[in-house]
Design an enzyme around this catalytic site. Structure first.
Site, PDB file in Angstrom:
ATOM      1  N   LYS A 199       0.878  -1.186   0.185  1.00  0.00           N
ATOM      2  CA  LYS A 199       0.005  -0.163   0.143  1.00  0.00           C
ATOM      3  C   LYS A 199       0.770   1.105   0.079  1.00  0.00           C
ATOM      4  O   LYS A 199       1.395   1.622   0.978  1.00  0.00           O
ATOM      5  CB  LYS A 199      -1.082  -0.060   1.332  1.00  0.00           C
ATOM      6  CG  LYS A 199      -1.974   1.364   1.047  1.00  0.00           C
ATOM      7  CD  LYS A 199      -2.466   1.656   2.416  1.00  0.00           C
ATOM      8  CE  LYS A 199      -1.913   3.014   2.611  1.00  0.00           C
ATOM      9  NZ  LYS A 199      -1.956   4.067   1.965  1.00  0.00           N
ATOM     10  N   GLY A 252       6.512   4.967   8.445  1.00  0.00           N
ATOM     11  CA  GLY A 252       5.638   6.012   8.718  1.00  0.00           C
ATOM     12  C   GLY A 252       5.590   6.566  10.102  1.00  0.00           C
ATOM     13  O   GLY A 252       6.797   6.466  10.864  1.00  0.00           O
ATOM     14  N   SER A 253       4.749   7.156  10.410  1.00  0.00           N
ATOM     15  CA  SER A 253       4.888   8.047  11.805  1.00  0.00           C
ATOM     16  C   SER A 253       4.655   7.005  13.097  1.00  0.00           C
ATOM     17  O   SER A 253       4.014   5.889  12.710  1.00  0.00           O
ATOM     18  CB  SER A 253       3.551   8.934  11.985  1.00  0.00           C
ATOM     19  OG  SER A 253       2.314   8.278  11.987  1.00  0.00           O
ATOM     20  N   THR A 254       5.314   7.251  14.198  1.00  0.00           N
ATOM     21  CA  THR A 254       5.281   6.455  15.254  1.00  0.00           C
ATOM     22  C   THR A 254       3.481   6.227  15.666  1.00  0.00           C
ATOM     23  O   THR A 254       3.423   5.165  16.245  1.00  0.00           O
ATOM     24  CB  THR A 254       6.111   7.225  16.388  1.00  0.00           C
ATOM     25  OG1 THR A 254       7.589   7.092  15.989  1.00  0.00           O
ATOM     26  CG2 THR A 254       5.941   6.471  17.840  1.00  0.00           C
ATOM     27  N   GLY A 257       2.426   3.585  13.496  1.00  0.00           N
ATOM     28  CA  GLY A 257       3.128   2.575  13.797  1.00  0.00           C
ATOM     29  C   GLY A 257       2.628   1.624  15.159  1.00  0.00           C
ATOM     30  O   GLY A 257       2.651   0.376  15.044  1.00  0.00           O
ATOM     31  N   GLU A 274       9.338   0.801  11.001  1.00  0.00           N
ATOM     32  CA  GLU A 274      10.451   1.676  10.823  1.00  0.00           C
ATOM     33  C   GLU A 274       9.716   3.431  10.909  1.00  0.00           C
ATOM     34  O   GLU A 274       8.932   3.737  10.255  1.00  0.00           O
ATOM     35  CB  GLU A 274      10.750   1.884   9.433  1.00  0.00           C
ATOM     36  CG  GLU A 274      12.425   2.026   9.112  1.00  0.00           C
ATOM     37  CD  GLU A 274      13.284   1.204   9.691  1.00  0.00           C
ATOM     38  OE1 GLU A 274      13.671   1.713  10.736  1.00  0.00           O
ATOM     39  OE2 GLU A 274      13.306   0.154   9.256  1.00  0.00           O
ATOM     40  N   CYS A 308      13.292  10.361   7.994  1.00  0.00           N
ATOM     41  CA  CYS A 308      12.947   9.817   9.190  1.00  0.00           C
ATOM     42  C   CYS A 308      14.339   9.930  10.057  1.00  0.00           C
ATOM     43  O   CYS A 308      14.213  10.124  11.369  1.00  0.00           O
ATOM     44  CB  CYS A 308      12.678   8.216   9.279  1.00  0.00           C
ATOM     45  SG  CYS A 308      13.763   7.207   8.168  1.00  0.00           S
TER      46      CYS A 308
HETATM   47  P1  NAI Z   1       1.190   7.898   8.410  1.00  0.00           P
HETATM   48  O1  NAI Z   1       2.142   7.348   9.450  1.00  0.00           O
HETATM   49  O2  NAI Z   1      -0.046   8.594   8.607  1.00  0.00           O
HETATM   50  O3  NAI Z   1       1.109   7.606   7.014  1.00  0.00           O
HETATM   51  C1  NAI Z   1       2.265   6.453   6.573  1.00  0.00           C
HETATM   52  C2  NAI Z   1       1.425   5.253   5.674  1.00  0.00           C
HETATM   53  O4  NAI Z   1       0.259   4.744   6.758  1.00  0.00           O
HETATM   54  C3  NAI Z   1       0.570   5.646   4.836  1.00  0.00           C
HETATM   55  O5  NAI Z   1       0.637   4.856   3.646  1.00  0.00           O
HETATM   56  C4  NAI Z   1      -0.979   5.988   5.437  1.00  0.00           C
HETATM   57  O6  NAI Z   1      -2.099   5.404   4.244  1.00  0.00           O
HETATM   58  C5  NAI Z   1      -0.901   4.634   6.192  1.00  0.00           C
HETATM   59  N1  NAI Z   1      -1.745   4.734   7.364  1.00  0.00           N
HETATM   60  C6  NAI Z   1      -2.265   5.913   7.875  1.00  0.00           C
HETATM   61  N2  NAI Z   1      -3.236   5.252   8.609  1.00  0.00           N
HETATM   62  C7  NAI Z   1      -3.279   3.880   8.936  1.00  0.00           C
HETATM   63  C8  NAI Z   1      -3.859   3.164   9.547  1.00  0.00           C
HETATM   64  N3  NAI Z   1      -4.681   3.355  10.767  1.00  0.00           N
HETATM   65  N4  NAI Z   1      -3.330   1.606   9.411  1.00  0.00           N
HETATM   66  C9  NAI Z   1      -2.689   1.449   8.551  1.00  0.00           C
HETATM   67  N5  NAI Z   1      -1.922   2.368   7.762  1.00  0.00           N
HETATM   68  C10 NAI Z   1      -2.223   3.531   7.604  1.00  0.00           C
HETATM   69  O7  NAI Z   1       2.019   9.505   8.121  1.00  0.00           O
HETATM   70  P2  NAI Z   1       1.543  10.945   7.771  1.00  0.00           P
HETATM   71  O8  NAI Z   1       0.219  11.045   8.428  1.00  0.00           O
HETATM   72  O9  NAI Z   1       1.702  10.954   6.132  1.00  0.00           O
HETATM   73  O10 NAI Z   1       2.545  11.936   8.315  1.00  0.00           O
HETATM   74  C11 NAI Z   1       2.199  12.310   9.526  1.00  0.00           C
HETATM   75  C12 NAI Z   1       3.415  12.711  10.435  1.00  0.00           C
HETATM   76  O11 NAI Z   1       4.197  11.453  10.282  1.00  0.00           O
HETATM   77  C13 NAI Z   1       4.531  13.504   9.588  1.00  0.00           C
HETATM   78  O12 NAI Z   1       4.613  14.909   9.898  1.00  0.00           O
HETATM   79  C14 NAI Z   1       5.953  12.902  10.206  1.00  0.00           C
HETATM   80  O13 NAI Z   1       6.084  13.857  11.366  1.00  0.00           O
HETATM   81  C15 NAI Z   1       5.567  11.473  10.260  1.00  0.00           C
HETATM   82  N6  NAI Z   1       6.128  10.567   9.356  1.00  0.00           N
HETATM   83  C16 NAI Z   1       7.177  10.142   9.515  1.00  0.00           C
HETATM   84  C17 NAI Z   1       7.905   9.259   8.597  1.00  0.00           C
HETATM   85  C18 NAI Z   1       9.115   8.646   8.869  1.00  0.00           C
HETATM   86  O14 NAI Z   1       9.699   8.001   7.958  1.00  0.00           O
HETATM   87  N7  NAI Z   1       9.547   8.726  10.086  1.00  0.00           N
HETATM   88  C19 NAI Z   1       7.247   9.091   7.097  1.00  0.00           C
HETATM   89  C20 NAI Z   1       5.940   9.841   7.185  1.00  0.00           C
HETATM   90  C21 NAI Z   1       5.589  10.533   8.088  1.00  0.00           C
END
Ligand code: NAI
Ligand code: MG
Length: 501
Positions: A199, A252-254, A257, A274, A308
């Site tokens: 996804k 993605g976000s903590t 996660g 991660e 990240c």
């Molecule tokens: P997110 O963690 O919501 O999204 C990452 C992935 O998870 C996307 O594919 C999203 O569709 C999916 N996702 C969202 N909700 C989900 C759920 N309930 N179950 C399963 N999958 C789900 O990150 P977002 O909202 O795009 O960014 C928010 C903040 O997160 C950013 O401002 C940043 O601080 C952090 N972030 C950190 C990352 C890293 O590599 N450390 C990468 C992206 C975001």
């Protein structure tokens, strides 16, 4: 629809973008979602719609997981010899390289990052990771053991272990390195003989769909890799709950996660996470301030700070703090910002309006908590989600901009007085993904490395990744490791065999 700004793109990019609507890949077929609904994919530099993709649903996730389950046991995949998996992965690496410019352009248009950076970093690392993991396909091995069972001293046994693919892998990735993160999940899954439902992030689905074309062209059997587009609640969440998924791997976000980790435990699904970071850049007093400032600029501004392991906290020794911060501000002010397809630009826009607002919101919080904006500090254009490279000083360790992940081109700079103090501050956030130390004082560097609670410690560099070097987080930065031999463990079960002879 072909956007105006893409005059000079490759014919493949042009052809790809001329399809206004992209379908997703399930069981070797390009399909729309069961609901028929679509999501718009925006170019963050122009705020215009690049394309639409299916807004997937739980039903689509189920179809993809079923396809991946069938593929997992199909003779075409399950009976394929390791050297054939290796050959397919090598072919895929070659295809990614052959399409490098196109993938970079698609990534640039979808995510905003400069195409030159995408080509040199994202695409090159993805290709090298497929190639690196190809080599592991033929090197997965167990061990033989001489056993000594105390209650059967007279019996003879042959004992050994074998590694077996865990099964169907649900991979959920973020938007900051769309292609590379997909590769980090798909490459070890295919090397070990697993099958995948990927996804991509809803903000940036296009390069994953292009990669899926290349996966088909490389000759992987239908259903081995499936891509379901859509948002987190509609596609990600059902994937994490699906009993047909054996392993989840997430970047993605903590916060998300943690949700995924909890969902995984309901079915005892294996899980690798991660997550976020707030990585310190620690400059010791012997370091040339100019070298430290250039390093600190690269550590935070690479990929617009949407990394990240971005070096988002700069700790410079008090003796050289003012020089380092002044030089860093000069670097920030000198960076050229604009559309990622223009080779003159070093920084592109942030990925979305939401992210731009979040980052600008944090800059305001920094100001409100007494921070001094030494460089940048605001949006960089009226159209497009551009934010100025920013340096904030004058905040203390408890400030929100020091504790929380901003995920944009914003660094907080703080002076320190001694090694124990800086080690304590470096560790004083919930995260532990990366850290860098800048010094040529070998003894002090070696004293500091064990004190830092982070999955990676760089010395005199930052954000350097290699396919062979494990990458992952301490504390709330994650669970498990990607890359290197360590990555394989997450995709393999271990079976013990004992034969009485
Ligand atoms: P997110 O963690 O919501 O999204 C990452 C992935 O998870 C996307 O594919 C999203 O569709 C999916 N996702 C969202 N909700 C989900 C759920 N309930 N179950 C399963 N999958 C789900 O990150 P977002 O909202 O795009 O960014 C928010 C903040 O997160 C950013 O401002 C940043 O601080 C952090 N972030 C950190 C990352 C890293 O590599 N450390 C990468 C992206 C975001
Ligand atoms: Mg989200």
């Amino acid at each position: 629809m072909i956007p105006n700004e893409t005059v000079s793109v490759t014919p493949c990019t042009r052809e790809f973008l001329s399809t206004h609507h992209h379908r997703m890949l399930i069981d070797g077929r390009w399909v729309d979602g069961s609901s028929g609904e679509t999501l718009a994919v925006l170019n963050p530099a122009t705020e215009t719609v690049l394309a639409t993709v299916p807004a997937g649903s739980a039903a689509d996730v189920d179809a993809a997981v079923q396809a991946a389950r069938r593929a997992f046991v199909s003779p075409a995949w399950a009976k394929m010899k390791p050297d054939q998996r290796q050959r397919l992965l090598l072919r895929l690496a070659d295809l990614v390289e052959a399409h490098a410019r196109t993938l970079a352009e698609i990534e640039s248009l979808d995510n905003g990052k400069p195409a030159a950076v995408a080509e040199a970093v994202d695409v090159a690392l993805a290709a090298s990771y497929f190639r690196y993991m190809a080599g592991w396909a033929t090197k997965i091995e167990g061990s033989t053991l001489d056993v000594s069972i105390p209650f059967a001293p007279q019996a003879e046994f042959v004992g050994y272990t074998r590694r077996e693919p865990v099964g169907v892998v649900g991979a959920i990735v973020a938007w900051n390195f769309p292609l590379l993160l997909a590769a980090w999940k798909i490459a070890p899954a295919l090397a070990t003989g697993c099958t995948v439902v990927l996804k991509p992030a809803e903000q940036t689905p296009l390069s994953a769909l292009y990669l899926a074309r290349l996966i088909q062209e490389a000759g992987f059997p239908d259903g081995v890799v499936n891509v379901v587009t859509g948002d987190g609640p509609s596609v990600g969440a059902p994937l994490t709950r699906h009993p047909g998924v054996n392993k989840l791997t997430f970047t993605g976000s903590t916060d998300i996660g943690k949700l995924i980790g909890k969902a995984a435990m309901d079915n005892m699904t294996r899980v690798t996470l991660e997550l976020g970071g707030k990585s310190p850049v620690i400059v010791l007093e012997d370091c040339d301030p100019g070298v430290a400032a250039a390093g600190a600029a690269q550590a935070i501004y690479f990929n617009q700070g949407q990394v990240c392991c971005a070096g988002s906290r700069l700790y410079a020794h008090r003796k050289i703090f003012d020089r380092v911060v002044a030089d860093l501000a000069d670097h920030a002010n000198a960076l050229t910002i604009g559309h990622g397809l223009d080779p003159a630009n070093q920084l592109g826009p942030l990925v979305s309006q939401e992210q731009m607002e979040r980052v600008c919101g944090y800059i305001d919080i920094g100001r409100q908590q007494g921070g001094e904006i030494v460089a940048g500090g605001k949006r960089a254009a009226d159209i497009g989600y551009f934010v100025q490279p920013t340096v904030i000083a004058g905040v203390d360790q408890k400030a929100r901009v020091v504790q929380e992940e901003i995920f944009g081109p914003v660094v907080v700079a703080m002076p320190y007085d001694d090694l124990d103090q800086v080690a304590a501050w470096a560790n004083d956030t919930p995260y532990g993904l990366g850290a860098s130390i800048w010094s040529n004082d070998l003894a002090r560097v070696h004293r500091l490395i064990p004190k830092i609670h982070a999955g990676t410690v760089w010395v005199n560099c930052h954000n350097m990744l290699d396919p062979a070097l494990p990458f992952g987080g301490y504390k709330q930065s994650g669970f498990g490791r990607e890359m290197g031999r360590a990555a394989l463990d997450g995709f393999l079960e271990q079976k013990s065999v004992l034969i009485a002879v």
